[in-house]
Motif scaffolding. Structure first.
Motif, PDB file in Angstrom:
ATOM      1  N   THR A   5      -4.036 -11.093   3.471  1.00  0.00           N
ATOM      2  CA  THR A   5      -4.655 -11.519   2.227  1.00  0.00           C
ATOM      3  C   THR A   5      -4.903 -10.297   1.371  1.00  0.00           C
ATOM      4  N   ARG A   6      -4.387 -10.324   0.159  1.00  0.00           N
ATOM      5  CA  ARG A   6      -4.619  -9.218  -0.761  1.00  0.00           C
ATOM      6  C   ARG A   6      -5.842  -9.546  -1.587  1.00  0.00           C
ATOM      7  N   GLN A   7      -6.771  -8.586  -1.628  1.00  0.00           N
ATOM      8  CA  GLN A   7      -7.986  -8.792  -2.399  1.00  0.00           C
ATOM      9  C   GLN A   7      -8.157  -7.603  -3.329  1.00  0.00           C
ATOM     10  N   ALA A   8      -8.349  -7.884  -4.597  1.00  0.00           N
ATOM     11  CA  ALA A   8      -8.546  -6.822  -5.573  1.00  0.00           C
ATOM     12  C   ALA A   8      -9.925  -6.198  -5.393  1.00  0.00           C
ATOM     13  N   PRO A   9     -10.008  -4.875  -5.529  1.00  0.00           N
ATOM     14  CA  PRO A   9     -11.317  -4.221  -5.455  1.00  0.00           C
ATOM     15  C   PRO A   9     -12.145  -4.542  -6.696  1.00  0.00           C
ATOM     16  N   ASN A  10     -13.421  -4.211  -6.650  1.00  0.00           N
ATOM     17  CA  ASN A  10     -14.263  -4.382  -7.832  1.00  0.00           C
ATOM     18  C   ASN A  10     -13.707  -3.479  -8.926  1.00  0.00           C
ATOM     19  N   MET A  11     -13.493  -4.034 -10.116  1.00  0.00           N
ATOM     20  CA  MET A  11     -12.868  -3.268 -11.176  1.00  0.00           C
ATOM     21  C   MET A  11     -13.650  -3.380 -12.472  1.00  0.00           C
ATOM     22  N   THR A  12     -13.549  -2.333 -13.276  1.00  0.00           N
ATOM     23  CA  THR A  12     -14.148  -2.360 -14.606  1.00  0.00           C
ATOM     24  C   THR A  12     -13.275  -3.209 -15.517  1.00  0.00           C
ATOM     25  N   SER A  13     -13.777  -3.556 -16.688  1.00  0.00           N
ATOM     26  CA  SER A  13     -12.986  -4.377 -17.612  1.00  0.00           C
ATOM     27  C   SER A  13     -11.732  -3.653 -18.071  1.00  0.00           C
ATOM     28  N   ASP A  14     -11.768  -2.321 -18.222  1.00  0.00           N
ATOM     29  CA  ASP A  14     -10.571  -1.567 -18.610  1.00  0.00           C
ATOM     30  C   ASP A  14      -9.488  -1.664 -17.540  1.00  0.00           C
ATOM     31  N   GLU A  15      -9.894  -1.568 -16.279  1.00  0.00           N
ATOM     32  CA  GLU A  15      -8.930  -1.681 -15.189  1.00  0.00           C
ATOM     33  C   GLU A  15      -8.332  -3.084 -15.135  1.00  0.00           C
ATOM     34  N   LEU A  16      -9.146  -4.088 -15.376  1.00  0.00           N
ATOM     35  CA  LEU A  16      -8.643  -5.453 -15.386  1.00  0.00           C
ATOM     36  C   LEU A  16      -7.665  -5.665 -16.531  1.00  0.00           C
ATOM     37  N   ASP A  17      -7.927  -5.041 -17.663  1.00  0.00           N
ATOM     38  CA  ASP A  17      -7.062  -5.214 -18.825  1.00  0.00           C
ATOM     39  C   ASP A  17      -5.617  -4.830 -18.517  1.00  0.00           C
ATOM     40  N   TRP A  18      -5.377  -3.658 -17.946  1.00  0.00           N
ATOM     41  CA  TRP A  18      -3.996  -3.265 -17.691  1.00  0.00           C
ATOM     42  C   TRP A  18      -3.383  -4.105 -16.579  1.00  0.00           C
ATOM     43  N   ARG A  19      -4.164  -4.496 -15.608  1.00  0.00           N
ATOM     44  CA  ARG A  19      -3.616  -5.315 -14.521  1.00  0.00           C
ATOM     45  C   ARG A  19      -3.207  -6.703 -15.022  1.00  0.00           C
ATOM     46  N   GLN A  20      -3.910  -7.206 -16.013  1.00  0.00           N
ATOM     47  CA  GLN A  20      -3.566  -8.510 -16.572  1.00  0.00           C
ATOM     48  C   GLN A  20      -2.226  -8.479 -17.296  1.00  0.00           C
ATOM     49  N   LYS A  21      -1.788  -7.302 -17.728  1.00  0.00           N
ATOM     50  CA  LYS A  21      -0.521  -7.156 -18.447  1.00  0.00           C
ATOM     51  C   LYS A  21       0.644  -6.829 -17.515  1.00  0.00           C
ATOM     52  N   SER A  22       0.365  -6.578 -16.255  1.00  0.00           N
ATOM     53  CA  SER A  22       1.410  -6.108 -15.333  1.00  0.00           C
ATOM     54  C   SER A  22       2.361  -7.229 -14.906  1.00  0.00           C
ATOM     55  N   PHE A  23       3.615  -6.854 -14.698  1.00  0.00           N
ATOM     56  CA  PHE A  23       4.617  -7.813 -14.236  1.00  0.00           C
ATOM     57  C   PHE A  23       4.296  -8.316 -12.830  1.00  0.00           C
ATOM     58  N   CYS A  24       3.709  -7.476 -12.009  1.00  0.00           N
ATOM     59  CA  CYS A  24       3.474  -7.864 -10.613  1.00  0.00           C
ATOM     60  C   CYS A  24       2.299  -8.835 -10.464  1.00  0.00           C
ATOM     61  N   ASP A  26       1.755 -11.846 -11.544  1.00  0.00           N
ATOM     62  CA  ASP A  26       2.143 -13.217 -11.234  1.00  0.00           C
ATOM     63  C   ASP A  26       3.408 -13.298 -10.376  1.00  0.00           C
ATOM     64  N   TRP A  27       3.752 -12.213  -9.730  1.00  0.00           N
ATOM     65  CA  TRP A  27       4.950 -12.161  -8.903  1.00  0.00           C
ATOM     66  C   TRP A  27       4.827 -13.130  -7.724  1.00  0.00           C
ATOM     67  N   ASP A  28       5.851 -13.891  -7.461  1.00  0.00           N
ATOM     68  CA  ASP A  28       5.853 -14.823  -6.332  1.00  0.00           C
ATOM     69  C   ASP A  28       6.404 -14.102  -5.099  1.00  0.00           C
ATOM     70  N   PHE A  29       5.508 -13.495  -4.332  1.00  0.00           N
ATOM     71  CA  PHE A  29       5.908 -12.691  -3.174  1.00  0.00           C
ATOM     72  C   PHE A  29       6.581 -13.531  -2.100  1.00  0.00           C
ATOM     73  N   LYS A  30       6.177 -14.780  -1.962  1.00  0.00           N
ATOM     74  CA  LYS A  30       6.781 -15.639  -0.934  1.00  0.00           C
ATOM     75  C   LYS A  30       8.239 -15.946  -1.259  1.00  0.00           C
ATOM     76  N   LYS A  31       8.544 -16.169  -2.532  1.00  0.00           N
ATOM     77  CA  LYS A  31       9.916 -16.502  -2.918  1.00  0.00           C
ATOM     78  C   LYS A  31      10.784 -15.277  -3.155  1.00  0.00           C
ATOM     79  N   LYS A  32      10.184 -14.215  -3.720  1.00  0.00           N
ATOM     80  CA  LYS A  32      10.974 -13.070  -4.162  1.00  0.00           C
ATOM     81  C   LYS A  32      10.816 -11.813  -3.310  1.00  0.00           C
TER      82      LYS A  32
END
Length: 89
Positions: A5-24, A26-32
């Protein structure tokens, strides 16, 4: 087989901002599969993950985060762990 299980660490709003834009995000790890953690760091094995990173809008922030947190595994910001180690201070 154990479940990971992947769990994101506690993050600041700035850290969340860039992660929300990342290609990975919404990546479907099970299929791809997981191109960011190839079986080896050879150029051929790392190419799919690196190619995805280089076109990602969050690439620079992801690389900066990997360097700041001394991330020793996987492809982040278009660089393997070995490549990133050259940029660490």
């Amino acid at each position: 087989m154990a479940s990971i299980t992947r769990q994101a660490p506690n993050m600041t709003s700035d850290e969340l901002d860039w992660r929300q834009k990342s290609f990975c995000k919404d990546w479907d790890f099970k299929k791809k599969g997981d191109p960011w953690h190839p079986a080896s760091e050879s150029e051929i094995a790392a190419r799919p993950g690196k190619n995805l990173c280089w076109s990602c809008p969050a690439r620079e922030a992801c690389l900066a985060d990997a360097l700041a947190h001394n991330e020793k595994h996987g492809i982040r910001g278009g660089f393997t762990a070995t490549e990133r180690s050259r940029y660490r201070k």
